[in-house]
Design a protein around this motif. Structure first.
Motif, PDB file in Angstrom:
ATOM      1  N   GLU A   1      -5.200  68.670  12.423  1.00 36.37           N
ATOM      2  CA  GLU A   1      -3.834  68.503  12.191  1.00 36.37           C
ATOM      3  C   GLU A   1      -4.206  67.284  13.236  1.00 36.37           C
ATOM      4  N   ARG A   2      -4.005  67.174  13.949  1.00 42.70           N
ATOM      5  CA  ARG A   2      -3.660  66.061  15.177  1.00 42.70           C
ATOM      6  C   ARG A   2      -3.780  65.882  16.179  1.00 42.70           C
ATOM      7  N   ILE A   3      -4.042  64.641  16.733  1.00 42.43           N
ATOM      8  CA  ILE A   3      -4.473  64.414  18.456  1.00 42.43           C
ATOM      9  C   ILE A   3      -3.837  62.927  18.908  1.00 42.43           C
ATOM     10  N   THR A   4      -2.732  64.005  20.217  1.00 43.81           N
ATOM     11  CA  THR A   4      -2.490  62.908  20.787  1.00 43.81           C
ATOM     12  C   THR A   4      -3.111  62.938  22.053  1.00 43.81           C
ATOM     13  N   TRP A   5      -1.919  61.103  22.770  1.00 40.19           N
ATOM     14  CA  TRP A   5      -2.683  60.939  23.343  1.00 40.19           C
ATOM     15  C   TRP A   5      -1.777  60.096  24.059  1.00 40.19           C
ATOM     16  N   ARG A   6      -2.042  59.823  25.686  1.00 39.94           N
ATOM     17  CA  ARG A   6      -1.354  58.583  26.457  1.00 39.94           C
ATOM     18  C   ARG A   6      -2.959  57.748  26.966  1.00 39.94           C
ATOM     19  N   THR A   7      -2.392  57.101  27.868  1.00 39.61           N
ATOM     20  CA  THR A   7      -2.927  55.716  28.582  1.00 39.61           C
ATOM     21  C   THR A   7      -2.555  56.225  30.452  1.00 39.61           C
ATOM     22  N   VAL A   8      -4.478  56.402  31.012  1.00 41.91           N
ATOM     23  CA  VAL A   8      -3.101  56.963  32.173  1.00 41.91           C
ATOM     24  C   VAL A   8      -4.197  55.839  32.758  1.00 41.91           C
ATOM     25  N   GLY A   9      -2.772  55.073  34.326  1.00 46.26           N
ATOM     26  CA  GLY A   9      -3.234  54.195  34.298  1.00 46.26           C
ATOM     27  C   GLY A   9      -3.403  52.749  33.577  1.00 46.26           C
ATOM     28  N   GLY A  10      -3.739  51.479  34.210  1.00 45.42           N
ATOM     29  CA  GLY A  10      -4.078  50.621  33.551  1.00 45.42           C
ATOM     30  C   GLY A  10      -2.790  49.503  33.226  1.00 45.42           C
ATOM     31  N   GLU A  11      -2.634  48.174  33.337  1.00 37.62           N
ATOM     32  CA  GLU A  11      -1.497  47.302  33.120  1.00 37.62           C
ATOM     33  C   GLU A  11      -0.950  47.897  31.536  1.00 37.62           C
ATOM     34  N   ALA A  12      -1.723  47.817  30.424  1.00 39.53           N
ATOM     35  CA  ALA A  12      -1.063  47.761  29.312  1.00 39.53           C
ATOM     36  C   ALA A  12      -0.910  50.127  28.906  1.00 39.53           C
ATOM     37  N   GLN A  13       0.919  50.004  28.485  1.00 41.96           N
ATOM     38  CA  GLN A  13       0.909  51.190  28.678  1.00 41.96           C
ATOM     39  C   GLN A  13       0.826  51.613  27.182  1.00 41.96           C
ATOM     40  N   GLN A  14       0.042  52.616  27.031  1.00 35.02           N
ATOM     41  CA  GLN A  14       0.261  52.948  25.665  1.00 35.02           C
ATOM     42  C   GLN A  14       0.385  55.047  25.024  1.00 35.02           C
ATOM     43  N   LYS A  15       1.191  55.249  23.446  1.00 37.85           N
ATOM     44  CA  LYS A  15       0.603  56.386  23.475  1.00 37.85           C
ATOM     45  C   LYS A  15       0.641  56.611  22.204  1.00 37.85           C
ATOM     46  N   GLY A  16       0.050  57.640  21.869  1.00 39.74           N
ATOM     47  CA  GLY A  16      -0.037  58.036  20.147  1.00 39.74           C
ATOM     48  C   GLY A  16      -0.060  59.036  19.601  1.00 39.74           C
ATOM     49  N   SER A  17      -0.520  59.608  18.508  1.00 44.00           N
ATOM     50  CA  SER A  17      -0.421  60.570  17.489  1.00 44.00           C
ATOM     51  C   SER A  17      -1.452  59.814  16.696  1.00 44.00           C
ATOM     52  N   VAL A  18      -2.299  60.946  15.888  1.00 48.33           N
ATOM     53  CA  VAL A  18      -2.718  60.579  14.678  1.00 48.33           C
ATOM     54  C   VAL A  18      -2.892  62.305  13.405  1.00 48.33           C
ATOM     55  N   ARG A  19      -1.820  62.428  12.319  1.00 41.62           N
ATOM     56  CA  ARG A  19      -1.998  62.987  11.993  1.00 41.62           C
ATOM     57  C   ARG A  19      -2.491  63.260  10.578  1.00 41.62           C
ATOM     58  N   PHE A  20      -3.510  64.560  10.619  1.00 46.35           N
ATOM     59  CA  PHE A  20      -3.593  64.418   9.050  1.00 46.35           C
ATOM     60  C   PHE A  20      -3.676  65.445   8.062  1.00 46.35           C
ATOM     61  N   GLU A  21      -3.228  65.004   6.729  1.00 46.92           N
ATOM     62  CA  GLU A  21      -2.262  66.072   6.256  1.00 46.92           C
ATOM     63  C   GLU A  21      -3.366  66.441   4.831  1.00 46.92           C
ATOM     64  N   ARG A  22      -3.921  67.808   4.186  1.00 50.97           N
ATOM     65  CA  ARG A  22      -4.073  67.982   2.932  1.00 50.97           C
ATOM     66  C   ARG A  22      -4.034  67.535   1.749  1.00 50.97           C
ATOM     67  N   VAL A  23      -4.262  65.792   0.778  1.00 52.33           N
ATOM     68  CA  VAL A  23      -3.205  66.105  -0.040  1.00 52.33           C
ATOM     69  C   VAL A  23      -4.138  66.818  -1.357  1.00 52.33           C
TER      70      VAL A  23
END
Length: 158
Positions: free
Chosen positions: A69-91
């Motif tokens: 279904e999904r994987i959600t992450w975020r950066t920990v420390g570091g100069e550039a900050q990001q967060k995201g999610s990848v979702r998987f949907e059965r077609v």
């Protein structure tokens, strides 16, 4: 902060697409600018990237992971900050829709310039096309991790 969103449909079952995405150390095979990803434990990865001649190292933490279904992450420390999610949907039995959404706060001047010119958006879209080509060409995953991570869970190790 910029938001990047891209969706691809891959010609593999949902479990194959998901399983491959859990193989973080394989990301340099299809992600431009990613030199290395080392999986530190079930929740943490160390990234080495080189974009526009600028080398960066940073860590990410998986905050939510639900198989197929999904994987959600975020950066920990570091100069550039990001967060995201990848979702998987059965077609259907042999096709999966993979949607990546990332919020990125560029760190240095090179990254801010690249973002302003739309380069980050184009790179992510290219990475998703390369993931599609990679998994469809292979036909199966290089490995799998089917564990469940919930927000607030303590860190786990293999």
């Amino acid at each position: 902060m910029s938001t990047v969103k891209e969706t691809v449909e891959v010609e593999v079952p949902v479990h194959t697409a998901y399983n491959q995405w859990t193989q973080f150390e394989q990301f340099p095979q299809f992600m431009e600018g990613v030199e290395e990803v080392r999986q530190l434990d079930d929740r943490h990865n160390h990234w080495t990237t080189k974009i526009g001649g600028v080398k960066r190292e940073f860590d990410t933490e998986i905050v939510d992971q639900l198989p197929d279904e999904r994987i959600t992450w975020r950066t920990v420390g570091g100069e550039a900050q990001q967060k995201g999610s990848v979702r998987f949907e059965r077609v259907d039995d042999t096709h999966t829709r993979v949607e990546l959404v990332m919020d990125i706060e560029p760190g240095g001047m090179v990254e801010k310039g690249a973002d302003a010119l739309g380069m980050i958006d184009r790179r992510v879209k290219g990475d998703m096309r390369r993931f599609k080509d990679y998994i469809e060409h292979r036909g199966d995953e290089t490995g799998a991790w089917r564990g469940r991570i919930r927000p607030g869970d303590p860190g786990q190790t293999h």
